[in-house]
Motif scaffolding. Structure first.
Motif, PDB file in Angstrom:
ATOM      1  N   LEU A 141       0.919  -1.132  -0.145  1.00 46.59           N
ATOM      2  CA  LEU A 141       0.108  -0.033   0.120  1.00 46.59           C
ATOM      3  C   LEU A 141       0.772   1.394   0.095  1.00 46.59           C
ATOM      4  O   LEU A 141       0.585   2.295  -0.838  1.00 46.59           O
ATOM      5  N   VAL A 142       1.966   1.276   0.914  1.00 45.24           N
ATOM      6  CA  VAL A 142       2.908   2.286   0.783  1.00 45.24           C
ATOM      7  C   VAL A 142       3.511   2.564  -0.632  1.00 45.24           C
ATOM      8  O   VAL A 142       3.582   3.648  -1.176  1.00 45.24           O
ATOM      9  N   TYR A 144       2.425   1.498  -3.541  1.00 46.51           N
ATOM     10  CA  TYR A 144       1.368   2.188  -4.324  1.00 46.51           C
ATOM     11  C   TYR A 144       1.039   3.434  -4.335  1.00 46.51           C
ATOM     12  O   TYR A 144       0.696   4.506  -5.239  1.00 46.51           O
ATOM     13  N   MET A 145       0.890   4.320  -2.895  1.00 50.95           N
ATOM     14  CA  MET A 145       0.790   5.531  -2.633  1.00 50.95           C
ATOM     15  C   MET A 145       1.889   6.517  -3.193  1.00 50.95           C
ATOM     16  O   MET A 145       1.787   7.627  -3.679  1.00 50.95           O
ATOM     17  N   TRP A 148       1.639   7.796  -6.792  1.00 52.31           N
ATOM     18  CA  TRP A 148       0.902   9.094  -7.226  1.00 52.31           C
ATOM     19  C   TRP A 148       1.138  10.157  -6.359  1.00 52.31           C
ATOM     20  O   TRP A 148       0.867  11.271  -6.505  1.00 52.31           O
ATOM     21  N   TYR A 188      -7.016  11.825  -3.826  1.00 51.46           N
ATOM     22  CA  TYR A 188      -6.131  10.872  -3.110  1.00 51.46           C
ATOM     23  C   TYR A 188      -6.730  10.123  -2.146  1.00 51.46           C
ATOM     24  O   TYR A 188      -6.545   8.884  -1.886  1.00 51.46           O
ATOM     25  N   LEU A 189      -7.848  10.625  -1.595  1.00 52.77           N
ATOM     26  CA  LEU A 189      -8.751   9.781  -0.437  1.00 52.77           C
ATOM     27  C   LEU A 189      -9.156   8.424  -1.299  1.00 52.77           C
ATOM     28  O   LEU A 189      -9.132   7.183  -0.901  1.00 52.77           O
ATOM     29  N   PHE A 192      -6.658   6.163  -2.369  1.00 53.71           N
ATOM     30  CA  PHE A 192      -6.231   5.173  -0.940  1.00 53.71           C
ATOM     31  C   PHE A 192      -7.309   4.205  -0.917  1.00 53.71           C
ATOM     32  O   PHE A 192      -6.720   3.017  -0.785  1.00 53.71           O
ATOM     33  N   LEU A 193      -8.490   4.452  -0.957  1.00 50.19           N
ATOM     34  CA  LEU A 193      -9.446   3.465  -0.479  1.00 50.19           C
ATOM     35  C   LEU A 193      -9.593   2.232  -1.664  1.00 50.19           C
ATOM     36  O   LEU A 193      -9.510   1.317  -1.088  1.00 50.19           O
ATOM     37  N   GLY A 195      -7.309   1.633  -3.646  1.00 57.37           N
ATOM     38  CA  GLY A 195      -5.889   0.952  -3.535  1.00 57.37           C
ATOM     39  C   GLY A 195      -5.853  -0.116  -2.434  1.00 57.37           C
ATOM     40  O   GLY A 195      -5.487  -1.226  -2.582  1.00 57.37           O
ATOM     41  N   ALA A 196      -6.347   0.195  -1.325  1.00 56.88           N
ATOM     42  CA  ALA A 196      -6.247  -0.652  -0.117  1.00 56.88           C
ATOM     43  C   ALA A 196      -7.127  -1.839  -0.469  1.00 56.88           C
ATOM     44  O   ALA A 196      -6.722  -2.982  -0.127  1.00 56.88           O
ATOM     45  N   THR A 274     -11.638  -4.222   2.624  1.00 58.99           N
ATOM     46  CA  THR A 274     -10.129  -4.307   2.879  1.00 58.99           C
ATOM     47  C   THR A 274     -10.080  -5.348   4.239  1.00 58.99           C
ATOM     48  O   THR A 274      -9.380  -6.295   4.225  1.00 58.99           O
TER      49      THR A 274
END
Length: 292
Positions: A141-142, A144-145, A148, A188-189, A192-193, A195-196, A274
């Motif tokens: 996850l890190v 992946y972020m 962006w 971004y929110l 993130f959701l 992607g999680a 998730t």
């Protein structure tokens, strides 16, 4: 001993017992987090310190630049009511590379270790299955972020270019673009959701097989299927159960969030999915662990 003395001693014993329980809880939590951080660091280094991770980052940055260029051309050709971020994320090229990010990130997590025989060593180490799954999930996850982060630089670079133009020539460009931070934060929110949950799905698929190729194909198949579920009302029209598909539509959710309209329902939906997916992954890995 009198009743008054007993009353005065009892609270002290209770407070001491509570402090000891709290201390044990903090100690166990610290040990649990320490093991998770160890696995997290090992997995994150496998992304950031190998050519594999940098190739993914370079490809995503190139496609983000292509999306920005296409969005700027659309804005240049005709005035647009929607913001630049909405235009970028609504282009077909975005969904093309967005859905393919997750198989690349997650297909190695368990399948590669199973193939190389290191999974058995990892699972017999003094760590729990939950720590292994959480460490791998957090590192993916890190990373992946991180993909962006360049997206966040666009408003800053635009403002810097306008400031340099004003400093050098004494006026602002007549065709400046307005970057609304609400659009960027909403984007971004939702990224993130999504992607999680998509990463947790990829890890689940990777835990089911020892082949990276099979894990990647199953992951992209599940993600594309979920994406097209949100398009059912568009293809079949509105019907009594169409609201369910609207609720599941990641495209509609992304469109809303990129316009700065934050809805709590997708937040609850993707966080819940998730957690459930990671819990299922733990059960599957546990089954494979004790079957040996």
């Amino acid at each position: 001993m009198s009743d008054s003395e007993q009353v005065s001693v009892s609270p002290k014993k209770s407070a001491g017992a509570a402090c000891r329980c709290l201390g044990r809880l903090v100690s166990r939590t610290g040990r649990y987090a320490s093991s998770c951080l160890t696995i997290f660091g090992k997995e994150l280094r496998s992304y950031l310190m190998t050519p594999f991770g940098w190739v993914i980052l370079a490809c995503v940055m190139g496609l983000q630049g292509f999306s920005l260029n296409a969005a700027l051309k659309i804005v240049k050709d005709a005035p647009q009511r929607d913001g630049l971020m909405f235009i970028m994320m609504s282009l077909p090229v975005f969904w093309f590379y967005f859905l393919f990010i997750f198989p690349l990130i997650t297909m190695r997590t368990f399948a590669e270790e199973e193939r190389m025989g290191t999974l058995e060593t990892l699972l017999t180490a003094p760590v729990t299955t939950g720590q292994v799954v959480l460490g791998k999930f957090a590192s993916a996850l890190v990373f992946y972020m991180v993909l962006w982060v360049p997206l966040m630089l666009y408003p800053w670079m635009s403002g810097l270019a306008n400031a340099l133009t004003e400093f050098q020539y004494g006026y602002l460009p007549s065709a400046t673009l307005e970057y609304r931070m609400a659009d960027w934060m909403g984007t971004y929110l939702i990224l993130f959701l999504l992607g999680a949950w998509f990463i947790s799905l990829g890890i689940l698929c990777s835990s089911l097989t020892r082949s990276q190729i099979i894990a990647g194909i199953v992951t992209i198949g599940v993600l594309i299927s979920y994406f097209f579920l949100g398009l059912v009302p568009m293809l079949w029209g509105e019907f009594p159960a169409a609201s369910i598909f609207h609720y599941m539509s990641c495209k509609e959710q992304l469109d809303a969030f990129t316009n700065g309209l934050v809805d709590t329902r997708p937040v609850v939906l993707y966080l819940t999915l998730t957690v459930l997916t990671l819990a299922l992954t733990v059960r599957i890995v546990d089954y494979r662990r004790w079957r040996r």
